[in-house]
Enzyme design. Structure first.
Site, short mmCIF file in Angstrom:
data_model
loop_
_atom_site.label_atom_id
_atom_site.label_comp_id
_atom_site.label_asym_id
_atom_site.label_seq_id
_atom_site.Cartn_x
_atom_site.Cartn_y
_atom_site.Cartn_z
N ILE A 31 -2.66 11.45 -7.00
CA ILE A 31 -2.22 10.20 -8.06
C ILE A 31 -3.41 9.73 -8.89
O ILE A 31 -2.45 9.60 -9.78
CB ILE A 31 -2.36 9.26 -6.67
CG1 ILE A 31 -1.31 9.83 -5.04
CG2 ILE A 31 -1.54 8.06 -7.17
CD1 ILE A 31 -1.39 9.40 -4.33
N GLU A 86 -2.13 -7.12 5.22
CA GLU A 86 -0.40 -6.73 4.48
C GLU A 86 -0.84 -7.03 5.78
O GLU A 86 -0.41 -6.46 6.90
CB GLU A 86 -0.38 -5.52 4.28
CG GLU A 86 0.22 -5.12 3.59
CD GLU A 86 0.30 -3.97 2.71
OE1 GLU A 86 1.25 -3.33 2.58
OE2 GLU A 86 -0.36 -4.29 2.38
N ASP A 141 -0.15 -3.32 -5.26
CA ASP A 141 0.61 -3.17 -4.58
C ASP A 141 0.13 -3.69 -2.93
O ASP A 141 1.17 -3.50 -1.84
CB ASP A 141 1.37 -1.48 -5.40
CG ASP A 141 2.11 -0.77 -3.74
OD1 ASP A 141 3.08 -1.80 -4.10
OD2 ASP A 141 2.25 0.27 -3.36
N ALA A 151 4.82 1.63 -3.85
CA ALA A 151 4.35 2.48 -4.81
C ALA A 151 5.42 3.97 -4.31
O ALA A 151 6.00 4.83 -5.34
CB ALA A 151 2.74 3.34 -4.32
N SER A 152 5.65 3.66 -2.82
CA SER A 152 6.47 5.51 -3.12
C SER A 152 7.80 5.09 -2.80
O SER A 152 8.66 6.39 -2.48
CB SER A 152 5.70 5.49 -1.43
OG SER A 152 6.50 4.84 -0.33
N HIS A 185 4.31 -3.24 -1.62
CA HIS A 185 4.11 -1.96 -1.12
C HIS A 185 5.09 -1.45 -1.75
O HIS A 185 5.70 -0.07 -0.57
CB HIS A 185 3.46 -2.03 0.64
CG HIS A 185 2.62 -1.09 0.92
ND1 HIS A 185 1.88 -0.92 1.01
CD2 HIS A 185 2.40 0.49 0.29
CE1 HIS A 185 0.98 0.21 2.06
NE2 HIS A 185 1.87 0.64 0.95
N SER A 221 -3.80 2.10 -3.29
CA SER A 221 -4.08 2.82 -2.29
C SER A 221 -4.24 2.13 -1.39
O SER A 221 -2.98 2.03 -0.54
CB SER A 221 -5.86 3.26 -3.36
OG SER A 221 -6.82 1.94 -3.01
N ARG A 222 -5.26 0.98 -0.60
CA ARG A 222 -5.54 0.38 0.30
C ARG A 222 -5.69 -0.46 0.55
O ARG A 222 -6.50 -0.88 -0.75
CB ARG A 222 -5.84 1.36 1.77
CG ARG A 222 -4.94 2.41 1.72
CD ARG A 222 -3.90 1.99 2.99
NE ARG A 222 -3.11 3.45 3.43
CZ ARG A 222 -2.06 3.64 3.28
NH1 ARG A 222 -1.64 3.24 1.68
NH2 ARG A 222 -1.58 4.76 3.27
#
Length: 370
Positions: free
Chosen positions: A176, A286, A281, A306-307, A304, A256-257
């Site tokens: 990524i 969270e 993101d 990103a995907s 969140h 990422s996280r």
């Protein structure tokens, strides 16, 4: 007594009982399961995050496999319940699995699946989008327009940063991170060839180098994008001390996280440095944000996503379903979990293999020779 959770049942007479804790995009994943004699139960309860008790209720007394989400706490309690119900597999609909106690799953002989190989370009695109949005203050300007505050052009109105010719730093330059770097060059060519093209047109060539330390990246980069995995070594990787080493007008991106950044320290840094910008993101706790972050005008924050391209999310659902189905059917594990095109081709049946099982060695699963 708690009310039963709402579920949607597909192929009620199927031999194998598979649970999905959430509805997922697309229909191919559903069809693949029911074609292989699975009774699929999809939880449709209007609840963003299911509790451990909720999931135990869904598992019940007989369950062959579960497709779950990264927001759920898959630890000893759930894997014990799944094992007692005869379960063989669990798959996260995510590439990450920091919400999963893999050792506990292995203890009970449960295969743990994830969905790599399908998120790379989509996640990199969002990181690049956040970089541009933060640099040019897009969100602030959008809110300004919607509030009816625009009276006409002004020399100082939402002045941002020019990214052309700036130094981009990537921390965690895996698939990524590398895709993000290519996008920030804005052309997917060999760097040397692109450099010759720029030089021929009187421009400075794009160059790259591998930094000797993280501090070198922090000190030199104008834009930094974080793409590491989350483990003990990367928890609060970006903290107060490291933020202080970055340029005052730097841009920090995290797709990422959340816990990779100390969010309390970040809020303090944003407040003290109004020209420093961040695009996030993911968040440390969270779905909650640390106090003050939502008020920071120099932060671009998205939930969140990103995907969240149609192709990627449908692909993730397919891979998660095939992980569970493959283990139920006794299939071997695909030899390269980052090369998943064969599973996503809708014009041909998927290979007889589990796309990605993270604890395959621990529970002794064979590798596919396909």
């Amino acid at each position: 007594m708690a009310k039963p959770l709402q579920i949607e049942i597909h192929n009620p007479n199927g031999k194998y009982r598979v649970i999905s804790t959430k509805p997922m995009p697309g229909t191919r994943w559903i069809n693949l399961l029911i074609e292989q004699d699975c009774r699929l139960e999809v939880c449709t309860q209007k609840k963003t995050i299911l509790s451990v008790e909720d999931i135990i209720a869904l598992i019940g007394n007989k369950c062959d496999g579960v497709i779950g989400q990264l927001t759920e706490d898959w630890g000893e309690t759930l894997f014990s319940a799944l094992s007692r119900a005869g379960g063989k597999a669990f798959s996260n609909m995510a590439v990450g699995y920091n919400n999963v106690d893999v050792n506990a799953a292995s203890k009970y002989g449960v295969a743990v699946g994830n969905t790599p190989g399908v998120l790379t370009e989509t996640t990199a695109e969002l990181a690049a989008s956040l970089s541009l949005a933060a640099a040019r203050r897009i969100v602030e300007a959008d809110e300004f327009m919607r509030a009816g505050l625009y009276d006409g052009w002004l020399p100082h109105l939402f002045v941002g940063n020019l990214l052309k010719g700036q130094t981009v730093g990537v921390i965690g330059a895996g698939r990524i991170g590398s895709a993000y770097a290519r996008m920030m060059i804005l052309i997917d060519l060999d760097i040397a060839a692109y450099g010759k093209f720029l030089k021929a047109n009187g421009e400075e060539p794009v160059t790259w180098k591998r930094a000797t330390s993280m501090d070198e990246v922090l000190l030199e980069a104008d834009v930094i994008s974080l793409h590491p995995i989350l483990d003990k070594t990367t928890y609060h990787l970006v903290n107060k001390e490291r933020l202080s080493k970055m340029k005052k007008e730097a841009i920090l991106i995290n797709c990422s996280r959340g816990p990779v950044i100390d969010e309390v320290a970040l809020v303090e840094h944003l407040r003290a440095n109004p020209m420093f910008r961040v695009g996030l993101d993911v968040f440390e706790d969270e779905p909650h944000m640390k106090p003050g972050l939502a008020e920071m005008k120099n932060a671009v924050i998205v939930p969140h996503i990103a995907s969240a391209s149609k192709w990627t999310r449908e692909g993730m659902a397919t891979l998660a379903a095939l992980n569970v189905l493959g283990k139920i059917k006794g299939y071997p594990v695909w030899s390269n979990p980052n090369s998943v095109e064969a599973f996503l081709d809708e014009n041909s049946p998927p290979p007889a293999a589990c796309p990605s099982i993270v604890n395959s060695k621990a529970i002794g699963l064979p590798i596919s020779k396909l």
